[in-house]
Design an enzyme around this catalytic site. Structure first.
Site, PDB file in Angstrom:
ATOM      1  N   GLY A   3       0.857  -1.189   0.000  1.00 29.27           N
ATOM      2  CA  GLY A   3       0.000   0.000   0.000  1.00 29.27           C
ATOM      3  C   GLY A   3       0.882   1.225   0.000  1.00 29.27           C
ATOM      4  O   GLY A   3       2.059   1.146   0.363  1.00 29.27           O
ATOM      5  N   CYS A  23       5.287  -6.113   1.734  1.00 31.75           N
ATOM      6  CA  CYS A  23       5.648  -4.696   1.791  1.00 31.75           C
ATOM      7  C   CYS A  23       4.890  -3.975   2.912  1.00 31.75           C
ATOM      8  O   CYS A  23       5.150  -4.232   4.080  1.00 31.75           O
ATOM      9  CB  CYS A  23       5.433  -4.066   0.411  1.00 31.75           C
ATOM     10  SG  CYS A  23       6.338  -2.534   0.225  1.00 31.75           S
ATOM     11  N   TYR A  24       3.930  -3.121   2.572  1.00 30.83           N
ATOM     12  CA  TYR A  24       3.118  -2.463   3.612  1.00 30.83           C
ATOM     13  C   TYR A  24       2.504  -3.519   4.528  1.00 30.83           C
ATOM     14  O   TYR A  24       2.410  -3.342   5.750  1.00 30.83           O
ATOM     15  CB  TYR A  24       2.021  -1.626   2.943  1.00 30.83           C
ATOM     16  CG  TYR A  24       1.098  -0.882   3.893  1.00 30.83           C
ATOM     17  CD1 TYR A  24       1.441   0.372   4.383  1.00 30.83           C
ATOM     18  CD2 TYR A  24      -0.118  -1.434   4.286  1.00 30.83           C
ATOM     19  CE1 TYR A  24       0.593   1.051   5.242  1.00 30.83           C
ATOM     20  CE2 TYR A  24      -0.974  -0.763   5.144  1.00 30.83           C
ATOM     21  CZ  TYR A  24      -0.618   0.484   5.618  1.00 30.83           C
ATOM     22  OH  TYR A  24      -1.462   1.159   6.465  1.00 30.83           O
ATOM     23  N   HIS A  60       8.410  -7.569  -3.243  1.00 22.53           N
ATOM     24  CA  HIS A  60       7.166  -8.003  -3.894  1.00 22.53           C
ATOM     25  C   HIS A  60       7.363  -9.338  -4.612  1.00 22.53           C
ATOM     26  O   HIS A  60       7.817  -9.365  -5.757  1.00 22.53           O
ATOM     27  CB  HIS A  60       6.708  -6.929  -4.892  1.00 22.53           C
ATOM     28  CG  HIS A  60       6.197  -5.700  -4.220  1.00 22.53           C
ATOM     29  ND1 HIS A  60       4.881  -5.542  -3.863  1.00 22.53           N
ATOM     30  CD2 HIS A  60       6.845  -4.597  -3.791  1.00 22.53           C
ATOM     31  CE1 HIS A  60       4.724  -4.382  -3.255  1.00 22.53           C
ATOM     32  NE2 HIS A  60       5.897  -3.778  -3.195  1.00 22.53           N
ATOM     33  N   GLU A  65       5.198 -11.145  -5.915  1.00 26.24           N
ATOM     34  CA  GLU A  65       4.224 -11.314  -7.000  1.00 26.24           C
ATOM     35  C   GLU A  65       4.706 -10.729  -8.330  1.00 26.24           C
ATOM     36  O   GLU A  65       4.163 -11.027  -9.386  1.00 26.24           O
ATOM     37  CB  GLU A  65       2.879 -10.673  -6.607  1.00 26.24           C
ATOM     38  CG  GLU A  65       2.851  -9.137  -6.564  1.00 26.24           C
ATOM     39  CD  GLU A  65       3.401  -8.563  -5.255  1.00 26.24           C
ATOM     40  OE1 GLU A  65       4.136  -9.273  -4.552  1.00 26.24           O
ATOM     41  OE2 GLU A  65       3.107  -7.383  -4.963  1.00 26.24           O
ATOM     42  N   ASP A  97     -14.021 -13.368 -23.779  1.00 28.24           N
ATOM     43  CA  ASP A  97     -14.922 -13.512 -22.634  1.00 28.24           C
ATOM     44  C   ASP A  97     -16.337 -13.928 -23.054  1.00 28.24           C
ATOM     45  O   ASP A  97     -16.896 -14.873 -22.508  1.00 28.24           O
ATOM     46  CB  ASP A  97     -14.993 -12.201 -21.837  1.00 28.24           C
ATOM     47  CG  ASP A  97     -13.612 -11.725 -21.423  1.00 28.24           C
ATOM     48  OD1 ASP A  97     -12.679 -12.552 -21.442  1.00 28.24           O
ATOM     49  OD2 ASP A  97     -13.463 -10.533 -21.099  1.00 28.24           O
ATOM     50  N   LYS A 130      -8.287 -13.494 -16.772  1.00 27.60           N
ATOM     51  CA  LYS A 130      -8.238 -13.749 -18.209  1.00 27.60           C
ATOM     52  C   LYS A 130      -7.576 -15.098 -18.559  1.00 27.60           C
ATOM     53  O   LYS A 130      -8.104 -15.859 -19.366  1.00 27.60           O
ATOM     54  CB  LYS A 130      -7.458 -12.618 -18.892  1.00 27.60           C
ATOM     55  CG  LYS A 130      -7.672 -12.541 -20.384  1.00 27.60           C
ATOM     56  CD  LYS A 130      -8.981 -11.885 -20.667  1.00 27.60           C
ATOM     57  CE  LYS A 130      -9.240 -11.662 -22.118  1.00 27.60           C
ATOM     58  NZ  LYS A 130     -10.412 -10.804 -22.307  1.00 27.60           N
TER      59      LYS A 130
END
Ligand code: XMP
Length: 513
Positions: free
Chosen positions: A55, A82-83, A172, A174, A230, A369
């Protein structure tokens, strides 16, 4: 059967969706929720683990974001990123401060050293690159926690409390730049939270088909098919579940790419459904006559689309359900405040308030997706449908700059086809996230044979991106660009110049209009 779930609490970080995608890639189901989620809601959600996102704030500031009181007493494993890591430190007796000139402020790729006895780093390299982005740091590690990673600049990069199953990382995991990042998330899921990996598209498909059948019964379902991934996957799901009870309305507004209409029809041949391809080309062209302003184009196309859909719906008679291919990023996005509208995205798959149905069913609303594509494969849709690049609802109308005419659309369709054809031949499709031709509103002088020409310039646009919010222009090899350019000027009449767009987003956008 219910899936195990991971709860991702969003503290305003920019990577919340990325974290969710990584967790799902590890075959564990997860959802992103705002940090304000109450303790009773968290309990009811019943997660096997919780992840706190990053954040922009500082945990020690007034009005900064904090999780529900009591969350640390739930006995649920937590990974703070992180945050999120700083929240662990702040709430459990450590101390977080601004990194000032303490050398502990870090941004970008950072060589990091890990303690492999910590489950998070179990079986991974002792040193590798991590992606840092923090101005605060943990000055004091909370009681009961062990320091399990450091970098050259910062001694406190990761902490863990094995007993309580609390883990925190300053970097991070991710983000792709973090080597072994996904493996760390996988370790958290499987070694800390006890995940079994029960989230697969095959099981989701079977469950979804059963649910649709029991909900719809003998009723009728209507779906607006755009030919995009989609709406196509959504249509295939309903086709498999309820067959002839499904009617798909495919509005051919004349702003599609070359052969697109036929391709869509062909992909659905294997199902016995009512596929209604409406030829509305003239009608759209007429409405767009003389219009040059992009937002006006979008508005006209959006409205006209609804009119056509409405008329077709009336012809079919009363239908009970409307099926829609809304996907998870749309759901997460729409929950965000202050999301400024840069272009009013008209989604041909998404529909209007006017519709009088018993209910709208959105079976993809919890899928990313990549998962939608995989589901499409499981359903037997051809690869050219499931791997289709995004195509905007207003179609080629926002790629013909300025006034739209049939002639211009035809020129663009041919040029765009050549570009896509050469990319396919070079097997570059999977490296580029979106690539297309644009008919600029510019004519310029050229020479062909012995004669002077005064003809259109085509621009080629190609981007690589993770989420389309930002994008980089693609470094397509010169030889391929050269082939595309010479084919376009030779094969498409009234084009004598080809340009390549080398702007990223921001400051440009992906589309020209
Ligand atoms: P921009 O141009 O905003 O594009 O950088 C980001 C992504 O959104 C798509 N796009 C649209 N999609 N209706 C849509 O359904 C629209 O009006 C629209 N405008 C842009 C664009 O193709 C890219 O994938």
């Amino acid at each position: 059967m219910k899936n195990q779930k991971i709860l991702i609490l969003n503290f305003g970080g920019q990577y919340d969706q990325l974290i969710a995608r990584r967790v799902r890639e590890c075959n564990v189901y997860c959802e992103v929720k705002p940090y304000t989620m109450t303790l009773s809601k968290i309990r009811a959600f019943d997660p096997i683990g919780i992840i706190f996102t990053g954040g922009p704030d500082s945990v020690y500031k007034e009005n900064s974001y904090h999780p529900a009181e009591g969350i640390f007493e739930l006995g649920i494993p937590i990974l703070g990123i992180c945050y999120g890591c700083q929240l662990l430190a702040h709430h459990l007796g450590g101390m977080v401060t601004a990194a000032e000139n303490e050398n502990a402020r870090e941004y970008g790729k950072t060589l990091t050293f890990y303690d492999n006895s910590c489950l998070l780093f179990d079986g991974l390299d002792e040193e590798s690159i991590s992606w840092m982005s923090h101005g605060d740091y943990m000055k004091k590690v909370p009681e009961g926690f062990k320091l399990v990673a450091h970098s050259g600049k910062c001694p406190n990069v990761a902490i863990c409390d094995k007993e309580r199953k609390f883990y925190g990382v300053q970097f991070h995991p991710e983000v792709n730049h973090t080597e072994n990042g996904t493996a760390m998330i996988r370790n958290f899921l499987y070694k800390v939270c006890g995940a079994v990996g029960d989230w697969t598209m095959e099981s989701y498909m079977h469950r979804c088909i059963e649910e649709i059948r029991s909900k719809v019964g003998k009723d009728k379902v209507l779906l607006a098919l755009s030919g995009g991934v989609d709406s196509s996957v959504c249509a295939a799901l309903f086709a498999e579940a309820v067959g002839t009870q499904l009617t798909c309305v495919f509005v051919d507004h004349g702003l599609l790419r070359k052969d697109e209409g036929d391709e869509v029809e062909k992909a659905f041949e294997k199902w016995n459904i009512n596929l209604n391809r409406v030829n509305a080309k003239e009608r759209f062209l007429k409405k767009l006559e003389g219009i040059i302003e992009p937002e006006q184009k979008r508005k006209i196309i959006g409205e006209e689309f609804i009119r056509v859909f409405e008329e077709e719906g009336k012809k079919i008679g009363r239908t009970d359900y409307l099926a829609q291919g809304t996907i998870y990023p749309d759901v997460i996005e729409s929950g965000k405040e202050n999301a400024e509208t840069i272009k009013s995205h008209h989604n041909v798959g998404g529909l209007p308030d006017f519709v009088d149905f018993k209910e709208i069913i959105e079976p993809l609303r919890l899928l990313f997706k990549d998962e939608v594509r995989e589901l499409g494969r499981q359903l037997g849709l051809p690869e050219y449908m499931v791997m289709r690049q995004p195509f905007p609802g207003p179609g080629l109308a926002i790629r013909v700059i300025g006034e739209i005419t049939k002639e211009k659309l035809d020129i663009l369709r041919e040029a765009d086809f050549i570009f896509r054809d050469e990319i396919a031949k070079a097997r570059m499709e999977s490296q580029l996230n979106q690539y297309f031709a644009v008919l600029t509103n510019m004519k310029s002088v050229g020479v062909m044979g012995d004669g002077r020409t005064y003809d259109w310039a085509i621009a080629l646009r190609s981007v690589t991106t993770e989420d389309f919010m930002t994008a980089d222009w693609s470094r397509i090899p010169y030889e391929i660009l050269d082939k595309v350019s010479s084919r376009i000027v030779n094969e498409v009449s009234h084009v004598n110049r080809v340009l390549y767009d080398i702007t990223s987003k921001p400051p440009a956008t992906v589309e020209f209009e």
